[in-house]
Scaffold this motif. Structure first.
Motif, short mmCIF file in Angstrom:
data_model
loop_
_atom_site.label_atom_id
_atom_site.label_comp_id
_atom_site.label_asym_id
_atom_site.label_seq_id
_atom_site.Cartn_x
_atom_site.Cartn_y
_atom_site.Cartn_z
N ALA B 268 110.31 143.85 -64.85
CA ALA B 268 109.87 142.96 -63.77
C ALA B 268 108.71 142.07 -64.25
O ALA B 268 108.67 140.87 -63.95
CB ALA B 268 109.43 143.78 -62.57
N ALA B 269 107.79 142.66 -65.02
CA ALA B 269 106.64 141.89 -65.51
C ALA B 269 107.10 140.77 -66.44
O ALA B 269 106.62 139.63 -66.34
CB ALA B 269 105.66 142.82 -66.23
N VAL B 270 108.04 141.10 -67.32
CA VAL B 270 108.54 140.08 -68.27
C VAL B 270 109.26 138.96 -67.51
O VAL B 270 109.02 137.76 -67.75
CB VAL B 270 109.47 140.72 -69.33
CG1 VAL B 270 110.17 139.65 -70.15
CG2 VAL B 270 108.67 141.64 -70.24
N ILE B 271 110.14 139.36 -66.56
CA ILE B 271 110.87 138.34 -65.78
C ILE B 271 109.89 137.47 -65.01
O ILE B 271 110.01 136.25 -64.95
CB ILE B 271 111.89 139.01 -64.82
CG1 ILE B 271 113.00 139.68 -65.63
CG2 ILE B 271 112.48 138.00 -63.85
CD1 ILE B 271 113.97 140.49 -64.80
N LEU B 272 108.86 138.12 -64.44
CA LEU B 272 107.86 137.39 -63.66
C LEU B 272 107.11 136.39 -64.55
O LEU B 272 106.90 135.23 -64.16
CB LEU B 272 106.88 138.40 -63.06
CG LEU B 272 106.10 137.95 -61.84
CD1 LEU B 272 107.06 137.58 -60.72
CD2 LEU B 272 105.18 139.06 -61.38
N ALA B 273 106.73 136.85 -65.75
CA ALA B 273 106.00 135.96 -66.66
C ALA B 273 106.88 134.77 -67.06
O ALA B 273 106.42 133.63 -67.08
CB ALA B 273 105.56 136.75 -67.89
N VAL B 274 108.16 135.05 -67.36
CA VAL B 274 109.06 133.97 -67.77
C VAL B 274 109.31 133.02 -66.58
O VAL B 274 109.25 131.79 -66.74
CB VAL B 274 110.41 134.55 -68.29
CG1 VAL B 274 111.42 133.43 -68.51
CG2 VAL B 274 110.18 135.31 -69.58
N ALA B 275 109.52 133.60 -65.39
CA ALA B 275 109.74 132.77 -64.20
C ALA B 275 108.50 131.90 -63.94
O ALA B 275 108.62 130.72 -63.59
CB ALA B 275 110.03 133.65 -62.99
N GLY B 276 107.33 132.49 -64.14
CA GLY B 276 106.09 131.74 -63.95
C GLY B 276 105.97 130.59 -64.94
O GLY B 276 105.58 129.47 -64.58
#
Lengths: 243, 300
Positions: B268-276
């Protein structure tokens, strides 16, 4: 670079500032405004020229084209011996860094950086070695009388001191041309005189071609030459005795 | 012998398998409980998979309750009575949290399960016709066995453990809803981050104009901005993951179907960082459009 540019390069020694028949127009509703009308001007290395004129006379447009921020509609501009007209944006950025120093109205410093860091930023943009950049920045702060305040941020400096930092920053990349935009607008008269005097001194010391625009005619008198700007045209402001 | 996966055999046309709802109402002391009763073969591989499963089968009525039942106050040594059949269950162990359709599990020997399930209308007496019946059976198979062929041959459906989960009541609808919510949260996160960095860029417009006036190229200013975005995103995502894990650890797992898994948090953290980062690209694009001329006439 064209053959004409190469010729110009050899004509302007280290290179001052030369504008040849420069015209600049802006769209204004259905019509257009002529900001610069057939402007020709030469500022030699070691010479400070003051341009005076009312608001809207074209002073800022003159700095914009001389500083390679705007491309004129016609005419030629040479900065430090290099033509800046018809040059792509990226090359103009490089040229601004390498050959032009700007002193802005109200100093225009970055609020989060110390005086020393404001100067080092110019070195970072030019990818200069860090140690050499620091040495040079400290020397320039010394030159403008701010060595003791190198660690202060803009909010901890007076208006005159901020403008001195701005002048030192403009000298960081050894510019051939110094463009100065209303440098004393936020200062009292005595400090304004000090700042313009410092600009004259640095112009002569570093053999820079300095073009200063100001609305204050009394300060303009401190320059080597004064030119009047009116409706986008340059006119001599009279002999020194008349100023 | 090694096994790679568990399978579940579920009724199709095979007469031994009769689908039954495992949910019961039960009483413990003065409490009324909802439980899901699962019958397993004592000593079988399913019993070995249940903590304390070795206790099963030592007495005819001994059961192991999952932690959700224990949370209602049921203790080892207690007696649970199923309401319609009046079958009594004696608690001999407590296993970790396990549910079926959000109802806490109780593990019983298969014979006791049959008595409770098929004896509901006969007062807990198992009818002769119900001997040997089951709702489903769990299989462990050797690698390489074609379970679908076996299912076709026997006239039953054989599904994987994961497919069996998906077949439990409301599972697909609930997980699909949760997945949709999570996916939307990623999109919303990207929009929020994009909006944040757009405001950030607008506020820094004068500074960006100054940098360009000093000779910084678009590439340099954009790289600088992206570097700052990456730092802010990394720090914010790490802080968010820590705070989320901290708050999540306070949620009692026995009563709320919630689990904190490192892999899920990192994903979730990686997806969130990439989405950000993707969201911030919209803002960073504005940097290229900043005109250095704004530095002229700008007040400090």
């Amino acid at each position: 670079m064209t053959a004409r540019d190469v010729t110009a390069d050899t004509m302007t020694d280290r290179g001052g500032l030369r504008l040849e028949q420069v015209c600049l127009r802006y769209a204004d509703g259905d019509g257009e405004v002529v900001a610069l009308d057939d402007v020709s001007l030469t500022v030699d290395p070691g010479e400070m020229v003051a341009v005076v004129g009312a608001s809207g006379s074209g002073k800022s447009s003159l700095l914009a084209v001389a500083g390679a921020m705007r491309q004129p509609d016609s005419g030629h501009i040479y900065v430090g011996g290099t033509a800046v007209t018809g040059v792509p944006a990226k090359q103009r950025s490089t040229l601004r860094h390498d050959r032009v120093g700007f002193v802005f109205q109200g100093s225009n410093l970055l609020a989060s950086l110390t005086a020393l860091e404001q100067l080092e930023l110019v070195g970072r943009i030019g990818r200069a070695p860090r140690a050499a950049t620091r040495t040079k920045a400290l020397a320039l702060l010394e030159e403008v009388g701010l060595a003791a305040k190198a660690g202060r941020r803009p909010g901890q400096l007076s208006g005159g001191e901020r403008q001195r930092v701005g002048i030192a920053r403009a000298l960081m990349a050894d510019p051939a041309v110094l463009l100065v935009d209303e440098p004393t607008s936020a200062l009292d008269h005595q400090r304004a005189i000090d700042i313009v005097s410092l600009l004259v001194e640095e112009t002569h010391r570093h053999r820079i071609a300095t073009l200063m625009v100001t609305h204050d005619r009394s300060l303009a008198r401190l320059a080597d030459r004064v030119i009047e700007m009116r409706d986008g045209r340059l006119e001599p402001a009279g002999a020194p005795s008349e100023r | 012998m090694s096994y790679n996966e568990n399978f579940l055999v579920i009724p199709a046309k095979f007469p031994t398998f009769v689908p039954e709802d495992p949910k019961f109402h039960a009483e413990w002391d003065i409490l009324s409980l909802s439980i899901a009763l699962v019958g397993i073969e004592p000593g079988g591989f399913m019993a070995k998979g249940v903590a304390g499963g070795s206790q099963l089968g030592r007495t005819r009525t001994g059961v192991i309750v999952s932690r959700g039942v224990a949370a209602d106050g049921v203790r080892v040594g207690g007696r649970i009575t199923l309401d319609r059949s009046s079958v009594a269950l004696h608690v001999v162990g407590i296993a970790p949290t396990a549910t079926y359709g959000h109802v806490a599990l109780v593990y019983a020997p298969i014979a006791l399960w049959r008595q409770a399930t098929y004896g509901q209308v006969t007062g807990g007496v198992l009818p002769a016709s119900a001997q040997g019946l089951a709702s489903a059976a769990a299989l462990q198979v050797r690698p390489g066995i074609d379970v679908s062929a076996v299912g076709t041959h026997l006239g039953v459906d054989i599904v994987t453990k994961q497919q069996a989960y998906a077949g439990s009541p409301g599972y697909v609808a609930e997980t699909a809803t949760m997945s949709l919510i999570i996916d939307f949260l990623y999109v919303i996160a990207a929009l929020i981050v994009g909006a944040f960095f757009t405001v950030w860029t607008i506020q820094r417009k004068a500074d960006i104009g100054l940098l360009k006036a000093l000779g910084a190229s678009n590439g340099l200013v954009i790289r600088d901005a992206l570097g700052q975005v990456a730092l802010v995103m990394a720090a914010a995502t790490a802080a968010g993951a820590l705070v989320g894990s901290g708050i999540g650890s306070l949620i009692p797992g026995g009563t709320v179907p919630f689990a904190l898994q490192t892999g899920a948090i990192v994903t979730a953290a990686v997806i969130l960082a990439v989405a950000g980062l993707v969201g911030s690209l919209v803002a960073v694009r504005r940097i290229a459009a900043v005109d250095p001329i704004i530095a002229l006439g700008a007040a400090s």
